[in-house]
Motif scaffolding. Structure first.
Motif, mmCIF file in Angstrom:
data_model
loop_
_atom_site.group_PDB
_atom_site.id
_atom_site.type_symbol
_atom_site.label_atom_id
_atom_site.label_comp_id
_atom_site.label_asym_id
_atom_site.label_seq_id
_atom_site.Cartn_x
_atom_site.Cartn_y
_atom_site.Cartn_z
ATOM 1 N N ALA A 1 41.298 -22.441 73.570
ATOM 2 C CA ALA A 1 41.020 -22.514 72.101
ATOM 3 C C ALA A 1 42.366 -22.845 71.312
ATOM 4 O O ALA A 1 42.554 -23.714 70.690
ATOM 5 C CB ALA A 1 40.377 -21.523 71.453
ATOM 6 N N VAL A 2 43.514 -22.074 71.536
ATOM 7 C CA VAL A 2 44.652 -22.454 70.896
ATOM 8 C C VAL A 2 45.305 -23.702 71.233
ATOM 9 O O VAL A 2 45.812 -24.541 70.738
ATOM 10 C CB VAL A 2 45.823 -21.086 71.233
ATOM 11 N N ARG A 3 45.202 -23.793 72.828
ATOM 12 C CA ARG A 3 45.897 -25.246 73.169
ATOM 13 C C ARG A 3 44.988 -26.362 72.532
ATOM 14 O O ARG A 3 45.631 -27.197 72.522
ATOM 15 C CB ARG A 3 45.837 -25.203 75.007
ATOM 16 N N ARG A 4 43.771 -26.349 72.588
ATOM 17 C CA ARG A 4 42.807 -27.268 72.150
ATOM 18 C C ARG A 4 43.261 -27.571 70.564
ATOM 19 O O ARG A 4 43.590 -28.829 70.326
ATOM 20 C CB ARG A 4 41.443 -26.877 72.176
ATOM 21 N N ASP B 1 42.737 -27.103 81.804
ATOM 22 C CA ASP B 1 41.474 -27.380 81.458
ATOM 23 C C ASP B 1 41.153 -28.794 81.406
ATOM 24 O O ASP B 1 41.875 -29.612 80.969
ATOM 25 C CB ASP B 1 41.465 -26.662 80.040
ATOM 26 N N VAL B 2 40.257 -29.088 82.225
ATOM 27 C CA VAL B 2 39.681 -30.571 82.504
ATOM 28 C C VAL B 2 39.680 -31.292 81.324
ATOM 29 O O VAL B 2 39.878 -32.455 80.874
ATOM 30 C CB VAL B 2 38.687 -30.578 83.657
ATOM 31 N N GLU B 3 38.701 -30.688 80.531
ATOM 32 C CA GLU B 3 38.329 -31.296 79.158
ATOM 33 C C GLU B 3 39.717 -31.742 78.314
ATOM 34 O O GLU B 3 39.598 -32.454 77.766
ATOM 35 C CB GLU B 3 37.395 -30.360 78.301
ATOM 36 N N LEU B 4 40.746 -30.533 78.237
ATOM 37 C CA LEU B 4 41.812 -30.876 77.437
ATOM 38 C C LEU B 4 42.556 -31.620 78.116
ATOM 39 O O LEU B 4 43.297 -32.613 77.290
ATOM 40 C CB LEU B 4 42.423 -29.383 77.029
ATOM 41 N N ARG B 5 42.834 -31.811 79.485
ATOM 42 C CA ARG B 5 43.599 -32.719 79.964
ATOM 43 C C ARG B 5 43.005 -34.220 79.905
ATOM 44 O O ARG B 5 43.860 -35.169 79.572
ATOM 45 C CB ARG B 5 43.775 -32.266 81.404
ATOM 46 N N ASP B 6 41.550 -34.400 79.942
ATOM 47 C CA ASP B 6 41.110 -35.623 79.535
ATOM 48 C C ASP B 6 41.300 -36.118 78.065
ATOM 49 O O ASP B 6 41.680 -37.242 77.861
ATOM 50 C CB ASP B 6 39.749 -35.691 80.018
ATOM 51 N N ARG B 7 41.040 -35.205 77.277
ATOM 52 C CA ARG B 7 41.362 -35.528 76.003
ATOM 53 C C ARG B 7 42.985 -35.873 75.523
ATOM 54 O O ARG B 7 43.250 -36.703 74.788
ATOM 55 C CB ARG B 7 41.136 -34.353 74.920
ATOM 56 N N ALA B 8 43.993 -35.189 76.264
ATOM 57 C CA ALA B 8 45.136 -35.704 76.202
ATOM 58 C C ALA B 8 45.357 -37.161 76.470
ATOM 59 O O ALA B 8 46.389 -37.873 76.040
ATOM 60 C CB ALA B 8 46.058 -34.724 76.939
ATOM 61 N N ARG B 9 44.904 -37.534 77.843
ATOM 62 C CA ARG B 9 44.938 -38.668 78.341
ATOM 63 C C ARG B 9 44.276 -39.900 77.439
ATOM 64 O O ARG B 9 44.894 -40.950 77.258
ATOM 65 C CB ARG B 9 44.463 -38.722 79.640
#
Length: 616
Positions: free
Chosen positions: A572-575, A602-610
């Motif tokens: 949650a912090v990384r998000r 975290d797959v969701e966060l990695r995709d969001r970063a991309r």
């Protein structure tokens, strides 16, 4: 306040005002643009009473200045006509919603410039905008648009401009009766022809310039030999120091450049090309407004004509500032919008609109656009007649409306923002007999207010500092409205000071996260030091809130903290760190996002970063 409730409140704070932004964009700019348009024809000199130039040459008040080779050396009586093609494209960007089109303003015109007089350190010119034309995406001319008509009306009279001998604008003399939007339209057009030239021997310098957005610092560089027939000067904007419509300069990024070409044999500017990007933060909404301006100015005609007879009066009248930062903007659009809604809502009653909203919300599926249209009608009904606000408060406090209809109605009260609407919101949120979801919605609706009433601020502060069930949402909204408040609270403190004093109590009850979010909404000067104290707190909710609180702190101070947070053990912090980095265009922020795109577990966060990287 539970984490889910806090997130919901934060989302409401960010999303509720979007309707207002959309409306402003729709009535202020023409949708779309065009790369093709009809050519503009030749223009005759403006019809102004004149006398022969040689008849005034001996006047002690004037100096016609003999023609000499240089940048802005053209003598009095020199006439220049430039063709102007100016296009601005607007987009809105948010961390969660991505980039959305915001409209475009595409205009073409001819600008006639007459050098009227010269003094030791100033030049007086008369500039007239001819044949202003606005275009739609398919190349057709805009027709029957009130704002376009307002801008065209602004060009009916010439503008006198006092220039420095280096080409910088000192002051304007506009026609009487123009509003801030019209004057800034003229500033924006005429500023294209005012490009600073170097002092003797200079090839690089910094200076302050002005346009319709405000005042900015810029770097200028000479490209090519100074003794050539034509000299190119390149301008790179560094930062705005004042911005129209803002008491404080919003965080912003500037890129691109402008280039002017001077014909030294004519002693005047002969061409300008602008390709500049501006990214301006809208901090209260967690949004960024992106503007891409492309303009081409070309000299199409020059010669000598008679000098106007009204030069001395023009010198005296040319005192309006070069910058548009202090203008009251949006008045014409707002007035036109009000008149349109008065006609639209003629004969429409409160009960009818509430019934329509209830019917729309009961549909399956719900037509979101139809609900939004009904919301707009309701907010304008409330804005136009205070009696409707009082009647709506009565229905809300006596539970005559279902919760979902009540939420829409309360949002409309917040959007209306009148004194009567604010009184209604205060009444609803303070009534303990009203269902808590409705009181919560009334509290969150207050975030839309541009000018919060002292009584409403006092009510929010009391709930945020007490034991009310509305404590968390009241604190968040108090933070959002505190910078707008014009009056002190009953205890003599400002709303910001009151909020800052709540830190210890928030810590004692385990609600520092909400307090940090509220501090981020208020963005006092202490925000950075406060976040630094809590960035490594043991509670991940506090660390996450610390990331959110940085949204109005400069990149140089915020990005290092956010970059560290991208390695936090809590997702949650990384998000929150990623979302905040995603709205910042700096290379350091992008580097941190690139690291997450490659290494985030975290797959969701990695995709969001991309997705952030793909969006540019």
């Amino acid at each position: 306040m539970a984490r889910t409730t806090r997130r919901s409140s934060r989302s409401a704070l960010l999303l509720l005002p979007l309707a207002a932004i959309t409306v402003v964009a729709a009535v202020t700019w023409f949708r779309g643009g065009s790369d093709t348009a009809p050519a503009l024809g030749a223009v005759a000199p403006a019809a102004t009473p004149a006398v022969a130039a040689d008849a005034i040459a001996g006047s002690p008040e004037r100096d016609t200045a003999p023609s000499s080779r240089g940048f802005w050396t053209a003598p009095a009586g020199s006439r220049f006509v430039h063709r102007v093609v100016d296009r601005c494209d607007f987009t809105i960007r948010s961390a969660e919603g991505g980039t959305q089109p915001g409209g475009a303003l595409h205009a073409e015109c001819l600008v006639e410039t007459l050098v009227c007089d010269r003094r030791d350190d100033e030049i007086l010119v008369r500039q007239t905008v001819h044949e202003p034309t606005f275009f739609l995406p398919d190349g057709r001319k805009v027709a029957d648009d009130p704002i376009q008509a307002s801008f065209v009306a602004a060009t009916a009279a010439p503008v006198f401009v006092r220039l420095g001998t280096n080409g910088s604008v000192h002051a304007f003399a506009f026609a009487t009766g123009l509003d801030g939007d019209q004057r800034n339209f003229l500033r924006g057009t005429l500023s294209l022809l005012a490009f600073e030239a170097p002092a003797a021997g200079s090839t690089s310098w910094t200076s302050r310039a002005a346009d319709s957005t405000g005042e900015f610092d810029a770097k200028f560089e000479v490209r090519g030999a100074v003794d050539a027939d034509e000299v190119h000067v390149e301008r790179t904007r560094i930062r705005y120091v004042a911005v129209a419509g803002n008491a404080e300069v919003p965080k912003h990024e500037l890129s691109g450049r402008g280039e002017a070409t001077f014909a030294l044999d004519r002693g005047w500017i002969c061409a300008v090309r602008i390709d500049e990007h501006t990214t301006m933060s809208l901090p209260m909404l967690d949004l960024q407004a992106l503007t891409h301006r492309r303009a081409d100015v070309v000299l199409v005609e020059s010669g000598m004509v008679e000098v106007p007879a009204d030069v001395l009066d023009a010198w005296r009248r040319a005192v309006e500032p070069a910058s548009g930062a202090a203008e009251a903007i949006g008045r014409y659009a707002a007035g036109n919008e009000r008149r349109r809604w008065q006609q639209t809502l003629n004969g429409v009653g409160l009960g009818q609109l509430l019934t329509d909203i209830e019917r729309l919300l009961a549909a399956d599926p719900v037509d979101a656009k139809a609900v939004d249209d009904a919301f707009q009608r309701l907010q304008w009904l409330l804005k136009l007649d205070d009696a409707h606000a009082a009647a709506l408060a009565e229905q809300l406090t006596t539970r005559q409306l279902g919760i979902e209809v009540a939420r829409v109605a309360l949002g409309a009260l917040g959007a209306a923002g009148t004194t009567a609407a604010q009184n209604a919101l205060t009444t609803v949120r303070s009534d303990a007999s009203v269902a808590m979801p409705v009181r919560e919605a009334a509290t969150v609706a207050c975030v839309q207010l541009d000018d919060p009433a002292p009584s409403l601020m006092q009510s929010l502060a009391a709930d945020a500092d007490g034991t009310s069930e509305l404590q968390g949402s009241s604190m968040l909204v108090l933070g959002a409205l505190a910078p707008k408040a014009k009056s002190a609270l009953a205890d003599g403190r400002s709303p910001v000071d009151k909020l800052l004093a709540m830190e210890n109590d928030a810590a004692a009850r385990g609600d520092l996260a909400t307090w940090l979010l509220a501090v981020g909404n208020a963005a006092p000067p202490q925000t950075l030091s406060i976040v630094q104290r809590y960035a490594a707190d043991a509670n991940p909710a506090v660390r996450a809130a610390a990331c959110v609180a940085l949204r109005r702190v400069s990149d140089a101070d915020a990005v290092p903290i956010l970059s560290n947070a991208t390695s936090d053990v809590d997702a949650a912090v990384r998000r929150e760190a990623l979302l905040e980095l995603g709205r910042r265009p700096s290379p350091e922020a992008r580097s941190a996002i690139e690291h997450m795109a490659s290494h985030e577990v975290d797959v969701e966060l990695r995709d969001r970063a991309r997705r952030f990287l793909a969006a540019g």
